[in-house]
Scaffold this motif. Structure first.
Motif, PDB file in Angstrom:
ATOM      1  N   LEU A   1      -4.286  31.778  57.021  1.00  0.00           N
ATOM      2  CA  LEU A   1      -2.874  31.684  56.633  1.00  0.00           C
ATOM      3  C   LEU A   1      -1.969  31.638  57.858  1.00  0.00           C
ATOM      4  CD1 LEU A   1      -4.320  32.876  54.074  1.00  0.00           C
ATOM      5  CD2 LEU A   1      -2.143  33.953  53.559  1.00  0.00           C
ATOM      6  N   LEU A   2      -2.403  32.318  58.911  1.00  0.00           N
ATOM      7  CA  LEU A   2      -1.577  32.358  60.122  1.00  0.00           C
ATOM      8  C   LEU A   2      -1.630  31.036  60.863  1.00  0.00           C
ATOM      9  CD1 LEU A   2      -2.389  35.982  61.342  1.00  0.00           C
ATOM     10  CD2 LEU A   2      -0.474  35.197  59.929  1.00  0.00           C
ATOM     11  N   ALA A   3      -2.611  30.201  60.491  1.00  0.00           N
ATOM     12  CA  ALA A   3      -2.703  28.865  61.105  1.00  0.00           C
ATOM     13  C   ALA A   3      -1.973  27.812  60.261  1.00  0.00           C
ATOM     14  CB  ALA A   3      -4.170  28.483  61.266  1.00  0.00           C
TER      15      ALA A   3
ATOM     16  N   PHE B   1     -10.472  35.446  48.128  1.00  0.00           N
ATOM     17  CA  PHE B   1     -11.763  34.812  48.403  1.00  0.00           C
ATOM     18  C   PHE B   1     -12.220  35.131  49.829  1.00  0.00           C
ATOM     19  CE2 PHE B   1     -13.491  32.168  45.004  1.00  0.00           C
ATOM     20  CZ  PHE B   1     -12.468  32.197  44.079  1.00  0.00           C
ATOM     21  N   GLY B   2     -11.282  35.124  50.757  1.00  0.00           N
ATOM     22  CA  GLY B   2     -11.613  35.451  52.137  1.00  0.00           C
ATOM     23  C   GLY B   2     -12.181  36.855  52.270  1.00  0.00           C
ATOM     24  N   GLU B   3     -11.598  37.809  51.556  1.00  0.00           N
ATOM     25  CA  GLU B   3     -12.092  39.194  51.612  1.00  0.00           C
ATOM     26  C   GLU B   3     -13.540  39.285  51.123  1.00  0.00           C
ATOM     27  OE1 GLU B   3     -10.848  42.333  52.512  1.00  0.00           O
ATOM     28  OE2 GLU B   3      -9.280  41.255  53.584  1.00  0.00           O
ATOM     29  N   TYR B   4     -13.878  38.420  50.164  1.00  0.00           N
ATOM     30  CA  TYR B   4     -15.247  38.432  49.645  1.00  0.00           C
ATOM     31  C   TYR B   4     -16.170  37.486  50.429  1.00  0.00           C
ATOM     32  CZ  TYR B   4     -13.676  41.236  45.647  1.00  0.00           C
ATOM     33  OH  TYR B   4     -13.180  42.235  44.849  1.00  0.00           O
TER      34      TYR B   4
ATOM     35  N   ARG C   1      -1.486  45.805  59.303  1.00  0.00           N
ATOM     36  CA  ARG C   1      -2.887  46.089  58.962  1.00  0.00           C
ATOM     37  C   ARG C   1      -3.489  44.968  58.111  1.00  0.00           C
ATOM     38  NH1 ARG C   1      -3.136  50.902  55.763  1.00  0.00           N
ATOM     39  NH2 ARG C   1      -0.904  51.234  56.022  1.00  0.00           N
ATOM     40  N   VAL C   2      -2.719  44.468  57.133  1.00  0.00           N
ATOM     41  CA  VAL C   2      -3.255  43.382  56.296  1.00  0.00           C
ATOM     42  C   VAL C   2      -3.403  42.106  57.122  1.00  0.00           C
ATOM     43  CG1 VAL C   2      -3.021  42.082  54.156  1.00  0.00           C
ATOM     44  CG2 VAL C   2      -2.038  44.359  54.301  1.00  0.00           C
ATOM     45  N   LYS C   3      -2.373  41.856  57.925  1.00  0.00           N
ATOM     46  CA  LYS C   3      -2.327  40.631  58.719  1.00  0.00           C
ATOM     47  C   LYS C   3      -3.473  40.558  59.735  1.00  0.00           C
ATOM     48  CE  LYS C   3       1.297  38.545  61.641  1.00  0.00           C
ATOM     49  NZ  LYS C   3       2.673  38.765  62.156  1.00  0.00           N
ATOM     50  N   SER C   4      -3.970  41.703  60.155  1.00  0.00           N
ATOM     51  CA  SER C   4      -5.045  41.741  61.151  1.00  0.00           C
ATOM     52  C   SER C   4      -6.413  41.462  60.562  1.00  0.00           C
ATOM     53  CB  SER C   4      -5.099  43.118  61.828  1.00  0.00           C
ATOM     54  OG  SER C   4      -3.834  43.477  62.291  1.00  0.00           O
ATOM     55  N   ARG C   5      -6.500  41.398  59.260  1.00  0.00           N
ATOM     56  CA  ARG C   5      -7.819  41.204  58.639  1.00  0.00           C
ATOM     57  C   ARG C   5      -8.266  39.750  58.802  1.00  0.00           C
ATOM     58  NH1 ARG C   5      -8.767  45.767  55.368  1.00  0.00           N
ATOM     59  NH2 ARG C   5     -10.367  44.722  54.113  1.00  0.00           N
ATOM     60  N   PRO C   6      -9.579  39.555  58.986  1.00  0.00           N
ATOM     61  CA  PRO C   6     -10.095  38.190  59.147  1.00  0.00           C
ATOM     62  C   PRO C   6      -9.706  37.266  57.984  1.00  0.00           C
ATOM     63  CG  PRO C   6     -11.805  39.793  59.664  1.00  0.00           C
ATOM     64  CD  PRO C   6     -10.635  40.579  59.165  1.00  0.00           C
TER      65      PRO C   6
ATOM     66  N   ASP D   1       1.581  36.585  65.401  1.00  0.00           N
ATOM     67  CA  ASP D   1       1.275  37.719  66.282  1.00  0.00           C
ATOM     68  C   ASP D   1       0.688  38.868  65.484  1.00  0.00           C
ATOM     69  OD1 ASP D   1       2.406  36.283  68.242  1.00  0.00           O
ATOM     70  OD2 ASP D   1       4.201  37.540  68.475  1.00  0.00           O
ATOM     71  N   LEU D   2      -0.369  39.449  65.987  1.00  0.00           N
ATOM     72  CA  LEU D   2      -0.934  40.589  65.276  1.00  0.00           C
ATOM     73  C   LEU D   2      -0.230  41.882  65.678  1.00  0.00           C
ATOM     74  CD1 LEU D   2      -4.682  39.650  65.023  1.00  0.00           C
ATOM     75  CD2 LEU D   2      -2.826  39.306  63.391  1.00  0.00           C
ATOM     76  N   ASP D   3       0.558  41.803  66.740  1.00  0.00           N
ATOM     77  CA  ASP D   3       1.358  42.970  67.107  1.00  0.00           C
ATOM     78  C   ASP D   3       2.797  42.482  67.266  1.00  0.00           C
ATOM     79  OD1 ASP D   3       2.227  45.412  67.880  1.00  0.00           O
ATOM     80  OD2 ASP D   3       1.506  45.239  69.946  1.00  0.00           O
TER      81      ASP D   3
END
Lengths: 230, 230
Positions: B211-213, B20-23, B201-206, B227-229
């Motif tokens: 999910l990271l929160a 849903f987030g991707e859309y 790469r997936v984790k960096s997507r808006p 962490d994104l890196d």
């Protein structure tokens, strides 16, 4: 003709065979022992699970629901009122929910255990996990059948077919699962008249006939297994 | 806005949230304890499983793959190059195979066990099966992670995204599963550079940010989780 890697006592494989049968399309069947993990088979499906369809160009399509979707996209859409799927996204979701119920939930709570303990273990070499059946697993699976039969009885008493007014993948998935258990004499149809009547209707279809002729080594089906009026 | 019944540590629920987030579509989230078997929830889904989407008209759509198909049929088809699914039936079958791999096979071999033992049991009342974690189950699941990570590393090293040249449901399903395990510090990324690079790469997507929160009571994530890196 496409090829299906299957096992006769796998509900997921039976689902695919009935679906192709409903569309009047023959399949070349190759029996695969679920425990064997043959190299050639793992190259087609690294998960080692059944069924696997070799589709056009010998491309492997892996898993019953994935094959069901593929069949719908390549054949079902052209079948009009004989299509085993609905047109409407909500109705499609309900069919998919029920396919997952019978080939996922019921498989993991009932079918898989009874097939492993009663059919596969006696055939499997000891090194692959063969041996005496585990009576605790059998008892647990038998206790779970009742809930699935009751739910099916409720669906069949509420709707003409399990997902609505037309026969769909939902009926094929449920009948595939129950047919495996019925072969083993594990289904007590007596107090579930609506489910029994529904199963008789699916079982009477020409697409079901090849399944009623299935036999596994060393284990004959119960006497009513192939009766159309049981 | 549609409503999703979910649990933050369920890979299947995370898959739906990312999709849903991707859309670009927000979801109202209701956290459901997987063991609670609330009456109101069982009325929506008699299987009692997560996720359940309340779609238009509050019709329940049950299960991650079923919701994924529904989302594709009602939104995805209009997204052109942003569609998370392929057009071609063969490519669709490959995406579905991988979604089943990560949300089915990996779930039953790894994710479910680690989440139950490490996240849910400490929160569950004893009557619902709570209590001390089962170290045998944890050990078995940890041994199985390696195979899944290796397979993902192979896929990520062979293809730009897991199912081909574009990001699809296959990536979302895999990242959803790995993100749950990564929260728990169960993924050893060191020897799997291709998988690590793909996950970053997936984790960096808006779409991944919410999910990271996520936090679960009594169990903080490992330090590199958000962490994104990493």
């Amino acid at each position: 003709m496409l090829t299906l890697f299957h096992h006769p006592m796998s509900a997921a494989c039976r689902f695919v065979r009935i679906a192709f049968g409903e569309y009047g399309e023959e399949l070349a069947l190759i029996e695969e022992m679920p425990w064997s993990r043959r190299k050639e088979f793992l190259a087609l499906n690294p998960a080692g699970t059944l069924p696997v369809l070799l589709a056009e160009g010998d491309v492997p399509i892996v898993g019953a629901t994935v094959i069901g979707e593929y069949l719908d996209e390549t054949r079902g859409v052209l079948k009009r009122e004989r299509r085993l799927f609905a047109e409407n996204p909500m109705d499609r979701a309900e069919i998919r929910r029920l396919v997952d119920w019978y080939l996922g939930k019921m498989e993991s709570e009932v079918t898989r255990h009874l097939v492993r303990e009663r059919v596969l273990k006696p055939l499997m070499p000891n090194a692959a996990g063969g041996g005496s059946p585990d009576s605790t697993a059998i008892r647990a699976a038998r206790a779970n059948i009742r809930q699935h039969l009751k739910y099916t009885n409720w669906l069949a008493g509420t709707r003409h077919w399990l997902a609505g007014s037309r026969i769909t993948y939902a009926d094929l998935a449920a009948a595939a699962a129950f047919s495996v258990l019925d072969y083993l004499g594990e289904v007590d149809w007596r107090d579930n008249a609506a489910a029994r009547d529904w199963y008789m209707r699916v079982k009477s279809r020409p697409s079901f006939r090849p399944l009623l002729a299935d036999r596994v080594r060393g284990l004959a089906p119960v006497s009513h297994y192939a009766d159309l009026d049981f």
